[in-house]
Scaffold this motif. Structure first.
Motif, PDB file in Angstrom:
ATOM      1  N   SER A  28      -7.465  15.230  90.512  1.00 36.87           N
ATOM      2  CA  SER A  28      -7.440  15.222  91.965  1.00 36.87           C
ATOM      3  C   SER A  28      -8.790  14.747  92.511  1.00 36.87           C
ATOM      4  O   SER A  28      -8.867  13.814  93.329  1.00 36.87           O
ATOM      5  CB  SER A  28      -7.121  16.646  92.426  1.00 36.87           C
ATOM      6  N   GLU A  70     -18.555  19.118  89.882  1.00 33.12           N
ATOM      7  CA  GLU A  70     -17.603  19.783  88.992  1.00 33.12           C
ATOM      8  C   GLU A  70     -18.269  21.041  88.429  1.00 33.12           C
ATOM      9  O   GLU A  70     -19.379  20.966  87.887  1.00 33.12           O
ATOM     10  CB  GLU A  70     -17.180  18.821  87.865  1.00 33.12           C
ATOM     11  N   GLY A  71     -17.566  22.174  88.537  1.00 34.70           N
ATOM     12  CA  GLY A  71     -18.144  23.452  88.131  1.00 34.70           C
ATOM     13  C   GLY A  71     -18.409  23.559  86.644  1.00 34.70           C
ATOM     14  O   GLY A  71     -19.365  24.217  86.218  1.00 34.70           O
ATOM     15  N   TRP A  90     -11.941  19.455  81.967  1.00 33.60           N
ATOM     16  CA  TRP A  90     -11.794  20.578  81.018  1.00 33.60           C
ATOM     17  C   TRP A  90     -10.530  21.404  81.296  1.00 33.60           C
ATOM     18  O   TRP A  90      -9.974  22.021  80.403  1.00 33.60           O
ATOM     19  CB  TRP A  90     -13.007  21.521  81.079  1.00 33.60           C
ATOM     20  N   SER A 120      -6.270  19.063  83.840  1.00 32.41           N
ATOM     21  CA  SER A 120      -6.247  17.602  83.726  1.00 32.41           C
ATOM     22  C   SER A 120      -6.508  17.104  82.314  1.00 32.41           C
ATOM     23  O   SER A 120      -6.000  16.046  81.938  1.00 32.41           O
ATOM     24  CB  SER A 120      -7.249  16.976  84.701  1.00 32.41           C
ATOM     25  N   GLY A 153       0.497  17.654  79.117  1.00 32.72           N
ATOM     26  CA  GLY A 153       1.392  16.901  78.240  1.00 32.72           C
ATOM     27  C   GLY A 153       1.169  15.397  78.303  1.00 32.72           C
ATOM     28  O   GLY A 153       1.634  14.660  77.434  1.00 32.72           O
ATOM     29  N   PHE A 183       2.395  13.388  80.607  1.00 33.60           N
ATOM     30  CA  PHE A 183       3.515  12.692  81.258  1.00 33.60           C
ATOM     31  C   PHE A 183       3.046  12.329  82.675  1.00 33.60           C
ATOM     32  O   PHE A 183       2.911  13.219  83.519  1.00 33.60           O
ATOM     33  CB  PHE A 183       4.727  13.603  81.421  1.00 33.60           C
ATOM     34  N   VAL A 207     -19.534  24.892  93.162  1.00 32.05           N
ATOM     35  CA  VAL A 207     -19.832  25.149  94.574  1.00 32.05           C
ATOM     36  C   VAL A 207     -19.501  26.619  94.823  1.00 32.05           C
ATOM     37  O   VAL A 207     -18.360  27.041  94.672  1.00 32.05           O
ATOM     38  CB  VAL A 207     -19.001  24.229  95.497  1.00 32.05           C
ATOM     39  N   VAL A 265      -0.119  14.828  86.976  1.00 34.64           N
ATOM     40  CA  VAL A 265      -0.833  13.727  86.311  1.00 34.64           C
ATOM     41  C   VAL A 265      -0.737  12.448  87.154  1.00 34.64           C
ATOM     42  O   VAL A 265      -1.723  11.770  87.377  1.00 34.64           O
ATOM     43  CB  VAL A 265      -0.311  13.512  84.871  1.00 34.64           C
TER      44      VAL A 265
HETATM   45  C1  LIG Z   1      -0.364  22.841  79.452  1.00 42.73           C
HETATM   46  C2  LIG Z   1      -0.139  21.964  80.663  1.00 42.73           C
HETATM   47  C3  LIG Z   1       0.738  20.898  80.570  1.00 42.73           C
HETATM   48  C4  LIG Z   1       0.951  20.062  81.673  1.00 42.73           C
HETATM   49  N1  LIG Z   1       1.703  18.940  81.502  1.00 42.73           N
HETATM   50  C5  LIG Z   1       1.819  18.048  82.528  1.00 42.73           C
HETATM   51  C6  LIG Z   1       2.467  16.808  82.343  1.00 42.73           C
HETATM   52  O1  LIG Z   1       2.865  16.448  81.229  1.00 42.73           O
HETATM   53  N2  LIG Z   1       2.624  16.004  83.425  1.00 42.73           N
HETATM   54  C7  LIG Z   1       2.131  16.331  84.654  1.00 42.73           C
HETATM   55  O2  LIG Z   1       2.309  15.565  85.601  1.00 42.73           O
HETATM   56  N3  LIG Z   1       1.424  17.476  84.839  1.00 42.73           N
HETATM   57  C8  LIG Z   1       1.246  18.324  83.803  1.00 42.73           C
HETATM   58  N4  LIG Z   1       0.496  19.450  83.978  1.00 42.73           N
HETATM   59  C9  LIG Z   1      -0.135  19.681  85.290  1.00 42.73           C
HETATM   60  C10 LIG Z   1      -1.352  18.767  85.506  1.00 42.73           C
HETATM   61  O3  LIG Z   1      -2.222  18.875  84.419  1.00 42.73           O
HETATM   62  C11 LIG Z   1      -2.036  19.161  86.812  1.00 42.73           C
HETATM   63  O4  LIG Z   1      -1.085  19.091  87.867  1.00 42.73           O
HETATM   64  C12 LIG Z   1      -3.214  18.290  87.181  1.00 42.73           C
HETATM   65  O5  LIG Z   1      -4.058  18.092  86.092  1.00 42.73           O
HETATM   66  C13 LIG Z   1      -3.963  18.933  88.341  1.00 42.73           C
HETATM   67  O6  LIG Z   1      -5.191  18.274  88.532  1.00 42.73           O
HETATM   68  P1  LIG Z   1      -6.279  18.902  89.502  1.00 42.73           P
HETATM   69  O7  LIG Z   1      -7.422  17.979  89.517  1.00 42.73           O
HETATM   70  O8  LIG Z   1      -5.631  19.246  90.791  1.00 42.73           O
HETATM   71  O9  LIG Z   1      -6.676  20.301  88.849  1.00 42.73           O
HETATM   72  P2  LIG Z   1      -7.589  20.674  87.581  1.00 42.73           P
HETATM   73  O10 LIG Z   1      -7.383  19.755  86.453  1.00 42.73           O
HETATM   74  O11 LIG Z   1      -7.347  22.137  87.356  1.00 42.73           O
HETATM   75  O12 LIG Z   1      -9.067  20.449  88.091  1.00 42.73           O
HETATM   76  C14 LIG Z   1      -9.681  21.270  89.056  1.00 42.73           C
HETATM   77  C15 LIG Z   1     -11.169  21.187  88.786  1.00 42.73           C
HETATM   78  O13 LIG Z   1     -11.878  21.766  89.867  1.00 42.73           O
HETATM   79  C16 LIG Z   1     -12.998  22.430  89.364  1.00 42.73           C
HETATM   80  N5  LIG Z   1     -13.416  23.428  90.353  1.00 42.73           N
HETATM   81  C17 LIG Z   1     -12.681  24.438  90.871  1.00 42.73           C
HETATM   82  N6  LIG Z   1     -13.391  25.130  91.787  1.00 42.73           N
HETATM   83  C18 LIG Z   1     -14.611  24.532  91.843  1.00 42.73           C
HETATM   84  C19 LIG Z   1     -15.787  24.790  92.592  1.00 42.73           C
HETATM   85  N7  LIG Z   1     -15.855  25.811  93.470  1.00 42.73           N
HETATM   86  N8  LIG Z   1     -16.868  24.002  92.392  1.00 42.73           N
HETATM   87  C20 LIG Z   1     -16.818  22.951  91.533  1.00 42.73           C
HETATM   88  N9  LIG Z   1     -15.712  22.674  90.775  1.00 42.73           N
HETATM   89  C21 LIG Z   1     -14.633  23.451  90.940  1.00 42.73           C
HETATM   90  C22 LIG Z   1     -12.514  23.044  88.064  1.00 42.73           C
HETATM   91  O14 LIG Z   1     -13.594  23.368  87.209  1.00 42.73           O
HETATM   92  C23 LIG Z   1     -11.601  21.949  87.533  1.00 42.73           C
HETATM   93  O15 LIG Z   1     -12.284  21.066  86.675  1.00 42.73           O
HETATM   94  C24 LIG Z   1       0.284  20.321  82.906  1.00 42.73           C
HETATM   95  C25 LIG Z   1      -0.597  21.404  82.994  1.00 42.73           C
HETATM   96  C26 LIG Z   1      -0.826  22.219  81.898  1.00 42.73           C
HETATM   97  C27 LIG Z   1      -1.792  23.356  82.018  1.00 42.73           C
END
Ligand SMILES: Cc1cc2nc3c(=O)[nH]c(=O)nc-3n(C[C@H](O)[C@H](O)[C@H](O)COP(=O)(O)OP(=O)(O)OC[C@H]3O[C@@H](n4cnc5c(N)ncnc54)[C@H](O)[C@@H]3O)c2cc1C
Length: 464
Positions: free
Chosen positions: A45, A66-67, A72, A75, A79, A81, A216, A387
């Motif tokens: 995101s 990034e915290g 890590w 993301s 999987g 996909f 943050v 993803v």
């Molecule tokens: C096991 C598993 C399998 C999955 N399989 C799929 C799949 O196959 N296909 C699919 O579409 N989706 C899948 N997903 C979901 C997908 O991974 C997530 O929807 C997507 O990665 C979300 O991205 P994000 O950046 O919103 O969140 P995240 O990847 O959780 O990233 C959020 C980031 O924000 C940081 N953060 C939070 N608060 C703070 C702060 N205050 N200060 C600084 N940094 C901060 C965190 O450290 C983290 O790095 C799966 C998830 C899991 C757990």
């Protein structure tokens, strides 16, 4: 095959993050700085938001905080996909936004096309393969439900090939399949950690300042700008985008809409040529079965099988803890299901087992919004399908921060919020009741009990 034996040597860490390609973390933020846009969160995101902000306006000064380490969390451990759907599947989108579903499907396909183009443009080596997804039925009742959604999909111009039992087994050979369909364009397979690291590199190449291990801790509205306080420095930013997933939100109101749900996966050792031949899988699609508690599985570039899903676990109280990333009960269950699906692979060992936390919301697809007089935008609640959709969400956040209406910000899906979850302890009780009911539905030809039917009517739900 004894599942315990197959799991005996499996490392307790996410396969994708256990890679020699893992980059060294970038320096923490020390001291005070300013930015035109501060992005909080280094998952997909945040990374997409920072990258596309620079692509839209190369002169914008962008900082990403990034915290921990880039990728890590969810993301880097999912999987892989990358789905076109922005609505957690056509059925969910049709139910909630029937008048928008054709546009949403079109926007989702365009988003996935553009994701693939970006991967190619920056030379991101993440094993991107647009192979589509094979939806398989393992019980006749699933087939009936599947055919209904295929009809709708076809009316919307989505390319679905319906496969009978022989045809689906000719694609991927499992004695458990009774039929299925192949959604050819709607999904790409990729290595998620390498995508995250590649996006980090692409951000750096455009001049985004990226700080890792920089959480943050507080956010303050200073009237003309926002202030982000980190352990060793402060950012004064004109605009802020929150891509913080399910973690403790900096904006209090978000906590009513998100619950942390744990999802688990296994990775096998690479299949030998004979083992792979016994499964077929020449077209290398991602595969998902069609029960309410579903499995997802796929091949990696070196022909391992990632096998995940089924148990979506909410720990009462809704905490996020590293120890929840390991759940032996679930790993054994997943291993048993793997060998039921592929008995010909008896003897294959798992090399990795892990879990991760999903930002679940009650409508299963992301929600968006602004705060602090339009100086802050957020997108969260991807519910296990982020993803691909995080890239769309990043564009929504940038549109919202831009302040001018766009086709994206005009969508009802973007303007409306999901229903909030009730507070604890009702929240835990309700979610556990829902999990139990979902398992019961799978045992009884998909029949939904009164509890699930009531939630359906209210537009509330629970999924991974
Ligand atoms: C096991 C598993 C399998 C999955 N399989 C799929 C799949 O196959 N296909 C699919 O579409 N989706 C899948 N997903 C979901 C997908 O991974 C997530 O929807 C997507 O990665 C979300 O991205 P994000 O950046 O919103 O969140 P995240 O990847 O959780 O990233 C959020 C980031 O924000 C940081 N953060 C939070 N608060 C703070 C702060 N205050 N200060 C600084 N940094 C901060 C965190 O450290 C983290 O790095 C799966 C998830 C899991 C757990």
């Amino acid at each position: 095959m004894d599942p315990l034996k197959a799991l005996a040597d499996a490392e307790r860490k996410p396969y994708w993050l256990d890679s020699p390609a893992k980059p060294e973390p970038l320096p923490r933020l020390f001291g005070n700085t300013t930015a035109g846009l501060a992005v909080v969160g280094g998952g997909f995101s945040g990374l997409w938001t920072a990258l596309m902000a620079k692509e839209r306006d190369p002169s914008l000064d962008v900082v990403l905080l990034e915290g921990k380490k880039i990728g890590w969390a969810a993301s880097g451990r999912n999987g892989g996909f990358a789905m076109a759907t922005l609505t957690h599947g056509i059925a969910n989108g049709l139910e909630r936004w029937p008048e928008e579903i054709a546009l949403l499907e079109h926007m989702g396909l365009t988003n996935l096309d553009e994701l693939g183009e970006t991967v190619a443009r920056y030379g991101i080596d993440c094993g991107y393969e647009r192979t589509g997804e094979l939806h398989v039925a393992t019980e006749p009742w699933q087939l009936a439900e599947m055919h209904q959604s295929v009809e709708v999909a076809r009316e919307l111009g989505v390319r679905f090939d319906v496969l009978d039992q022989d045809q689906v087994r000719a694609e991927v050979n499992s004695p458990t399949y009774v039929g299925g369909h192949w959604e050819r364009d709607g999904c790409a397979m990729l290595d998620p950690a390498r995508l995250a690291w590649g996006l980090r590199q692409a951000c750096l190449s455009l001049g985004v300042r990226v700080h890792e291990r920089t959480p943050v801790r507080h956010m303050r509205d200073a009237g003309t700008h926002m202030e982000l306080l980190t352990p060793h420095g402060t950012v004064r930013a004109q605009k802020v985008a929150l891509g913080t997933g399910v973690f403790q939100p900096l904006l209090r109101r978000l906590r009513h809409f998100l619950v942390p749900v744990y999802d688990y996966a296994l990775m096998t050792e690479p299949l030998s040529r004979e083992q792979l031949a016994s499964v077929g899988w020449h077209n290398r699609q991602g595969v998902g079965d069609s029960a309410n508690q579903f499995h997802y599985y796929r091949l990696t570039s070196d022909n391992r099988i990632l096998w995940g899903g089924y148990d979506a676990v909410y720990y009462n109280g809704g905490r996020i803890k590293p120890e929840y990333e390991q759940r032996d009960e679930t790993f054994v269950k997943l291993a048993e299901h793997f060998f039921t699906t592929f008995p010909q692979l008896s003897g294959l060992r798992f090399t990795h087992r892990w879990g991760g936390v999903i930002d679940t919301c009650s409508r299963f697809s992301a929600f968006y919004g602004t705060a602090h007089g339009g100086r802050l935008a957020y997108a969260a609640g991807y519910t296990g399908m982020g993803v691909g959709a995080t890239r769309f969400g990043a564009n929504v956040m940038l549109d919202l921060l831009g302040g001018e209406p766009t086709e994206r910000t005009g969508l009802r899906m973007v303007r409306e919020k999901p229903l909030p979850f009730p507070p604890e302890p009702v929240r835990s009780a309700g979610i556990q009741m829902t999990r139990w009911s979902i398992a019961q539905a799978d045992l009884h030809q998909g029949r939904r009990n009164l509890w699930l039917r009531t939630l359906d009517k209210m537009g509330l739900g629970f999924d991974s």
